[in-house]
Motif scaffolding. Sequence first.
Motif, PDB file in Angstrom:
ATOM      1  N   CYS A   1      -0.115  -3.508  -5.301  1.00 12.35           N
ATOM      2  CA  CYS A   1      -0.718  -2.221  -4.940  1.00 12.35           C
ATOM      3  C   CYS A   1      -1.526  -1.714  -6.129  1.00 12.35           C
ATOM      4  CB  CYS A   1       0.360  -1.200  -4.566  1.00 12.35           C
ATOM      5  SG  CYS A   1       1.516  -0.820  -5.892  1.00 12.35           S
ATOM      6  N   ASN A   2      -2.439  -0.784  -5.859  1.00 11.89           N
ATOM      7  CA  ASN A   2      -3.193  -0.220  -6.967  1.00 11.89           C
ATOM      8  C   ASN A   2      -2.305   0.745  -7.754  1.00 11.89           C
ATOM      9  OD1 ASN A   2      -3.519   1.503  -4.600  1.00 11.89           O
ATOM     10  ND2 ASN A   2      -5.128   2.618  -5.677  1.00 11.89           N
ATOM     11  N   VAL A   3      -2.541   0.776  -9.057  1.00  9.46           N
ATOM     12  CA  VAL A   3      -1.807   1.645  -9.978  1.00  9.46           C
ATOM     13  C   VAL A   3      -2.844   2.353 -10.836  1.00  9.46           C
ATOM     14  CG1 VAL A   3      -0.110   1.760 -11.845  1.00  9.46           C
ATOM     15  CG2 VAL A   3       0.169   0.073 -10.005  1.00  9.46           C
ATOM     16  N   GLU A   4      -3.057   3.627 -10.559  1.00  9.75           N
ATOM     17  CA  GLU A   4      -4.056   4.394 -11.305  1.00  9.75           C
ATOM     18  C   GLU A   4      -3.491   4.888 -12.633  1.00  9.75           C
ATOM     19  OE1 GLU A   4      -6.594   5.989  -7.471  1.00  9.75           O
ATOM     20  OE2 GLU A   4      -5.417   7.432  -8.596  1.00  9.75           O
TER      21      GLU A   4
ATOM     22  N   GLY B   1      -6.648   1.686 -14.973  1.00  8.54           N
ATOM     23  CA  GLY B   1      -5.918   1.437 -13.737  1.00  8.54           C
ATOM     24  C   GLY B   1      -5.962  -0.029 -13.354  1.00  8.54           C
ATOM     25  N   LEU B   2      -5.102  -0.397 -12.415  1.00  7.26           N
ATOM     26  CA  LEU B   2      -5.014  -1.778 -11.952  1.00  7.26           C
ATOM     27  C   LEU B   2      -5.258  -1.836 -10.453  1.00  7.26           C
ATOM     28  CD1 LEU B   2      -1.811  -2.717 -13.940  1.00  7.26           C
ATOM     29  CD2 LEU B   2      -4.148  -3.435 -14.454  1.00  7.26           C
ATOM     30  N   CYS B   3      -6.055  -2.800 -10.034  1.00  2.00           N
ATOM     31  CA  CYS B   3      -6.336  -2.988  -8.609  1.00  2.00           C
ATOM     32  C   CYS B   3      -5.184  -3.734  -7.934  1.00  2.00           C
ATOM     33  CB  CYS B   3      -7.615  -3.792  -8.427  1.00  2.00           C
ATOM     34  SG  CYS B   3      -9.110  -2.952  -8.989  1.00  2.00           S
ATOM     35  N   ALA B   4      -5.048  -3.513  -6.650  1.00  3.23           N
ATOM     36  CA  ALA B   4      -4.007  -4.184  -5.867  1.00  3.23           C
ATOM     37  C   ALA B   4      -4.144  -5.701  -5.926  1.00  3.23           C
ATOM     38  CB  ALA B   4      -4.049  -3.690  -4.423  1.00  3.23           C
ATOM     39  N   GLU B   5      -5.383  -6.194  -5.848  1.00  3.69           N
ATOM     40  CA  GLU B   5      -5.604  -7.640  -5.862  1.00  3.69           C
ATOM     41  C   GLU B   5      -5.159  -8.253  -7.193  1.00  3.69           C
ATOM     42  OE1 GLU B   5      -8.936  -5.699  -3.446  1.00  3.69           O
ATOM     43  OE2 GLU B   5      -7.788  -5.255  -5.257  1.00  3.69           O
ATOM     44  N   ALA B   6      -5.446  -7.565  -8.293  1.00  4.42           N
ATOM     45  CA  ALA B   6      -5.040  -8.059  -9.605  1.00  4.42           C
ATOM     46  C   ALA B   6      -3.523  -8.076  -9.727  1.00  4.42           C
ATOM     47  CB  ALA B   6      -5.659  -7.204 -10.709  1.00  4.42           C
ATOM     48  N   MET B   7      -2.880  -7.061  -9.192  1.00  4.30           N
ATOM     49  CA  MET B   7      -1.412  -7.019  -9.215  1.00  4.30           C
ATOM     50  C   MET B   7      -0.839  -8.169  -8.386  1.00  4.30           C
ATOM     51  SD  MET B   7      -0.535  -4.395 -11.115  1.00  4.30           S
ATOM     52  CE  MET B   7       1.016  -3.699 -10.613  1.00  4.30           C
ATOM     53  N   ALA B   8      -1.433  -8.436  -7.225  1.00  8.70           N
ATOM     54  CA  ALA B   8      -0.955  -9.530  -6.375  1.00  8.70           C
ATOM     55  C   ALA B   8      -1.178 -10.881  -7.057  1.00  8.70           C
ATOM     56  CB  ALA B   8      -1.648  -9.479  -5.014  1.00  8.70           C
TER      57      ALA B   8
ATOM     58  N   ARG C   1       0.825  -1.202   0.000  1.00  9.81           N
ATOM     59  CA  ARG C   1       0.000   0.000   0.000  1.00  9.81           C
ATOM     60  C   ARG C   1       0.862   1.257   0.000  1.00  9.81           C
ATOM     61  NH1 ARG C   1      -1.814   3.366   3.930  1.00  9.81           N
ATOM     62  NH2 ARG C   1      -3.683   4.521   3.373  1.00  9.81           N
ATOM     63  N   SER C   2       1.978   1.207   0.696  1.00  8.70           N
ATOM     64  CA  SER C   2       2.861   2.378   0.771  1.00  8.70           C
ATOM     65  C   SER C   2       3.488   2.705  -0.580  1.00  8.70           C
ATOM     66  CB  SER C   2       3.955   2.165   1.822  1.00  8.70           C
ATOM     67  OG  SER C   2       4.934   1.249   1.362  1.00  8.70           O
ATOM     68  N   ARG C   3       3.447   1.762  -1.524  1.00  8.69           N
ATOM     69  CA  ARG C   3       4.020   1.975  -2.853  1.00  8.69           C
ATOM     70  C   ARG C   3       2.947   2.232  -3.920  1.00  8.69           C
ATOM     71  NH1 ARG C   3       9.652   1.115  -2.926  1.00  8.69           N
ATOM     72  NH2 ARG C   3       9.285   2.213  -4.873  1.00  8.69           N
ATOM     73  N   ALA C   4       1.697   2.315  -3.514  1.00  9.86           N
ATOM     74  CA  ALA C   4       0.601   2.509  -4.477  1.00  9.86           C
ATOM     75  C   ALA C   4       0.807   3.803  -5.272  1.00  9.86           C
ATOM     76  CB  ALA C   4      -0.736   2.560  -3.751  1.00  9.86           C
ATOM     77  N   TYR C   5       0.334   3.775  -6.502  1.00  8.86           N
ATOM     78  CA  TYR C   5       0.351   4.952  -7.368  1.00  8.86           C
ATOM     79  C   TYR C   5      -1.102   5.389  -7.513  1.00  8.86           C
ATOM     80  CZ  TYR C   5       0.990   7.902 -11.470  1.00  8.86           C
ATOM     81  OH  TYR C   5       0.997   8.963 -12.354  1.00  8.86           O
ATOM     82  N   ALA C   6      -1.499   6.358  -6.692  1.00 11.16           N
ATOM     83  CA  ALA C   6      -2.898   6.787  -6.648  1.00 11.16           C
ATOM     84  C   ALA C   6      -3.010   8.311  -6.666  1.00 11.16           C
ATOM     85  CB  ALA C   6      -3.568   6.207  -5.407  1.00 11.16           C
ATOM     86  N   PRO C   7      -2.465   8.968  -7.708  1.00 10.92           N
ATOM     87  CA  PRO C   7      -2.473  10.424  -7.728  1.00 10.92           C
ATOM     88  C   PRO C   7      -3.854  11.039  -7.982  1.00 10.92           C
ATOM     89  CG  PRO C   7      -1.631   9.601  -9.809  1.00 10.92           C
ATOM     90  CD  PRO C   7      -1.810   8.411  -8.897  1.00 10.92           C
TER      91      PRO C   7
END
Length: 140
Positions: free
Chosen positions: A48-51, A58-65, A21-27
Motif C-alpha cells: 500500500c502507499n505510505v505517505e 513517501g512510498l508507492c504501493a507498487e514499490a512496497m509490493a 489499499r484498506s491499510r494505506a497511510y495517506a493522511p
Amino acid sequence: MDDTTPERQLPHLLAAALAARSRAYAPYSNFAVGAALLDEHGRIHSGCNVENAAYPEGLCAEAMALGALVLAGGTRVRAALVAADSTQAVTPCGGCRQKLREFADDGVPVWSADAHAVVARHALGELLPASFGPDHLGPR
C-alpha cells in the motif's frame, strides 16, 4: 489451464490489492492505493502507499509490493494490479513502471481497479514503451 496463470489469479490479485489499499497511510492526499503482484511461483505479494510529511519521501504501493516480492524470494513479476478509488483507471506512476520493468517483461499484464472491480488492462510495454531494462546491461 494452469491455476497460476495471471488471468486465473485475477480475483485473488484484486482481493489482495483492495485489502492492501484498506491499510494505506495517506493522511495528506487521502488517496489510498493498493497493489498486488503475481510472482513466478504463483504467489501474490501486496503493498500500500505510505505517505510522509516530507512528500518526496513517501512510498508507492507498487514499490512496497515489489519489496515484499523480493523479500519472499521472488525474482519475476508475472502480473500486477493497482487499486485506487478514482473515476479514471489508475496505473503505476513513471517511477513504479520502471521499478516493475526490473522484474517484468513488456507483455506482463497490469490491471487497474477501482474500489470494486477491474476497470482496465494494459501491458507493461504499453505503459513504458521502449524501456530500459536489465537486458540492456548484458548477462548478470
